[in-house]
Design a protein around this motif. Structure first.
Motif, PDB file in Angstrom:
ATOM      1  N   PHE A   1     -25.396 -45.929  62.939  1.00  0.00           N
ATOM      2  CA  PHE A   1     -25.241 -44.958  62.027  1.00  0.00           C
ATOM      3  C   PHE A   1     -25.264 -45.145  60.533  1.00  0.00           C
ATOM      4  O   PHE A   1     -25.969 -44.751  59.728  1.00  0.00           O
ATOM      5  N   TYR A   2     -24.291 -46.085  60.256  1.00  0.00           N
ATOM      6  CA  TYR A   2     -24.201 -46.502  58.717  1.00  0.00           C
ATOM      7  C   TYR A   2     -25.287 -47.358  58.305  1.00  0.00           C
ATOM      8  O   TYR A   2     -25.388 -47.600  57.007  1.00  0.00           O
ATOM      9  N   THR A   3     -25.880 -48.268  59.147  1.00  0.00           N
ATOM     10  CA  THR A   3     -26.822 -49.280  58.821  1.00  0.00           C
ATOM     11  C   THR A   3     -28.143 -48.549  58.991  1.00  0.00           C
ATOM     12  O   THR A   3     -29.203 -48.952  58.277  1.00  0.00           O
ATOM     13  N   ILE A   4     -28.575 -47.804  59.571  1.00  0.00           N
ATOM     14  CA  ILE A   4     -29.939 -47.021  59.830  1.00  0.00           C
ATOM     15  C   ILE A   4     -29.998 -45.553  59.561  1.00  0.00           C
ATOM     16  O   ILE A   4     -30.671 -45.086  58.918  1.00  0.00           O
ATOM     17  N   ILE A   5     -29.194 -44.637  60.589  1.00  0.00           N
ATOM     18  CA  ILE A   5     -29.149 -43.243  60.354  1.00  0.00           C
ATOM     19  C   ILE A   5     -28.869 -42.712  58.900  1.00  0.00           C
ATOM     20  O   ILE A   5     -29.663 -41.951  58.613  1.00  0.00           O
ATOM     21  N   THR A   6     -27.978 -43.058  58.308  1.00  0.00           N
ATOM     22  CA  THR A   6     -27.466 -42.686  57.129  1.00  0.00           C
ATOM     23  C   THR A   6     -28.628 -43.069  55.952  1.00  0.00           C
ATOM     24  O   THR A   6     -28.976 -42.006  55.155  1.00  0.00           O
ATOM     25  N   PRO A   7     -29.074 -44.158  55.680  1.00  0.00           N
ATOM     26  CA  PRO A   7     -30.191 -44.454  54.781  1.00  0.00           C
ATOM     27  C   PRO A   7     -31.416 -43.653  54.984  1.00  0.00           C
ATOM     28  O   PRO A   7     -31.997 -43.088  54.115  1.00  0.00           O
ATOM     29  N   MET A   8     -31.618 -43.325  56.371  1.00  0.00           N
ATOM     30  CA  MET A   8     -32.701 -42.376  56.384  1.00  0.00           C
ATOM     31  C   MET A   8     -32.736 -41.153  56.220  1.00  0.00           C
ATOM     32  O   MET A   8     -33.596 -40.498  55.768  1.00  0.00           O
ATOM     33  N   ALA A   9     -31.238 -40.567  56.582  1.00  0.00           N
ATOM     34  CA  ALA A   9     -31.179 -39.169  56.280  1.00  0.00           C
ATOM     35  C   ALA A   9     -30.908 -38.921  54.866  1.00  0.00           C
ATOM     36  O   ALA A   9     -31.182 -37.816  54.457  1.00  0.00           O
ATOM     37  N   ASN A  10     -30.649 -39.529  53.828  1.00  0.00           N
ATOM     38  CA  ASN A  10     -30.043 -39.293  52.681  1.00  0.00           C
ATOM     39  C   ASN A  10     -31.387 -38.712  52.038  1.00  0.00           C
ATOM     40  O   ASN A  10     -31.108 -37.530  51.246  1.00  0.00           O
ATOM     41  N   PRO A  11     -32.486 -39.074  51.858  1.00  0.00           N
ATOM     42  CA  PRO A  11     -33.347 -38.351  51.317  1.00  0.00           C
ATOM     43  C   PRO A  11     -34.101 -37.047  51.989  1.00  0.00           C
ATOM     44  O   PRO A  11     -34.094 -36.127  51.084  1.00  0.00           O
ATOM     45  N   PHE A  12     -33.763 -36.881  53.251  1.00  0.00           N
ATOM     46  CA  PHE A  12     -34.310 -35.947  54.161  1.00  0.00           C
ATOM     47  C   PHE A  12     -33.426 -34.698  53.957  1.00  0.00           C
ATOM     48  O   PHE A  12     -33.621 -33.483  53.984  1.00  0.00           O
ATOM     49  N   MET A  13     -32.074 -35.104  54.025  1.00  0.00           N
ATOM     50  CA  MET A  13     -30.920 -34.128  53.978  1.00  0.00           C
ATOM     51  C   MET A  13     -30.837 -33.366  52.616  1.00  0.00           C
ATOM     52  O   MET A  13     -30.563 -32.041  52.576  1.00  0.00           O
ATOM     53  N   TYR A  14     -30.618 -34.069  51.294  1.00  0.00           N
ATOM     54  CA  TYR A  14     -30.631 -33.304  50.116  1.00  0.00           C
ATOM     55  C   TYR A  14     -31.380 -33.837  49.187  1.00  0.00           C
ATOM     56  O   TYR A  14     -31.099 -33.376  48.150  1.00  0.00           O
ATOM     57  N   THR A  15     -32.558 -34.241  49.359  1.00  0.00           N
ATOM     58  CA  THR A  15     -33.265 -34.408  48.006  1.00  0.00           C
ATOM     59  C   THR A  15     -34.669 -33.898  48.484  1.00  0.00           C
ATOM     60  O   THR A  15     -35.152 -33.145  47.727  1.00  0.00           O
TER      61      THR A  15
END
Length: 312
Positions: free
Chosen positions: A277-291
């Motif tokens: 989650f913190y090595t793959i899911i979070t870096p992927m989610a950052n731009p798509f979630m709130y940017t």
């Protein structure tokens, strides 16, 4: 971190998910797709924040920093993991393991601090709008971002220095998919209680101080939003805050689980999957979630890409 009694030592074996060969095939496809999405999403944010004048604000300055950080963070672990998932050779050289630990720990520590800085930026924008340009002066933004990077890699350098003082016993199998400080300590020939206590203390500082700043900032933001009489304005701000807090919860929640719980309660299998989650899911989610869902960003995308298309 050196071999005991001068014994030969060339590297480590990262066991990863080798006990689940069926899962390895599925993970390879899923992680490859997520990695490509991460490259696309974060690269888009970096390019747009430099090309569009409307995105050259403190908020997007920090977001482009975060996007660059996420690109580096994911690249420090995922390509090597993909190679290991496709082949029988799970080895990594001693130098490669050290470099991976240094870079991934430094980037993770930097992201912890940078997310706290971003929360302060949102607090200043929502709660102090009239003084926002004075508070978030470009020099202060650069200083806070630089301090996050410096402290993050200073922490990584400290951990590496302590690790190199620990002798190894010839064991070279790491039950994980990337090199991590806590796991290398388990290969030591000596008692590592002091090292573990030091790592725990630093983790508390790196994780909990930004969490406290985020809680303080968003507590004030929520109070300010509730004062807004416009339902549209409330939905817009709550939508932005909600997306940010979702990403923050994923990152800090998994980090706290990995680094701040007692070893007696730690499951290595759970740790590997949560680390995804913190090595793959979070870096992927950052731009798509709130940017990328932001109207400013979508407008900038249309402007930049439509200009490129029209110029042809």
């Amino acid at each position: 971190m050196y071999p005991k009694n001068g014994s030969s030592f060339t590297g480590f074996i990262l066991l990863g998910f080798s006990d689940r060969p069926q899962l390895e095939r599925v993970l390879f496809v899923v992680l490859l797709i997520l990695y490509l999405l991460t490259l696309l999403g974060n690269t888009t944010i970096i390019v747009l924040s430099h090309l569009d004048p409307h995105l050259q604000t403190p908020m997007y300055f920090f977001l482009s920093n975060l996007s660059f950080l996420d690109l580096c963070y994911m690249t420090s672990t995922v390509p090597q993991l993909l190679v290991h998932l496709r082949g029988a050779d799970k080895s990594i050289s001693f130098g490669g393991c050290v470099a991976q630990m240094f870079v991934s720990l430094g980037l993770a520590s930097t992201e912890c601090l940078l997310l706290g800085v971003m929360a302060f930026d949102r607090y200043a924008a929502v709660c102090r709008p009239l003084h926002y340009t004075v508070i978030m002066h470009p020099r202060l933004c650069v200083l806070m971002a630089s301090a996050s990077w410096f402290i993050g890699f200073a922490n990584s350098s400290l951990q590496m220095g302590l690790i190199f003082l620990v002798p190894l016993c010839g064991r070279n199998k790491i039950d994980h998919f990337f090199c991590e400080v806590t796991l290398l300590l388990k290969l030591a020939c000596v008692d590592t209680t002091e090292n573990e206590n030091e790592l725990f203390s630093v983790s508390v500082i790196i994780l909990l101080i930004p969490v406290t700043l985020i809680t303080f900032s968003y507590g004030h933001i929520v109070r300010e939003v509730l004062r807004i009489k416009s339902a549209t304005g409330q939905r817009k701000l709550f939508g932005t805050c909600g997306s940010y807090l979702t990403v923050v919860s994923l990152f800090y929640g998994t980090g706290i689980y990995i680094y701040l719980q007692p070893n007696s309660n730690y499951s290595q299998d759970q740790g590997k999957f949560i680390s995804l989650f913190y090595t793959i899911i979070t870096p992927m989610a950052n731009p798509f979630m709130y940017t990328l869902g932001n109207k400013d960003v979508t407008g900038a995308m249309r402007k930049v890409f439509c200009q490129d298309y029209d110029s042809r």
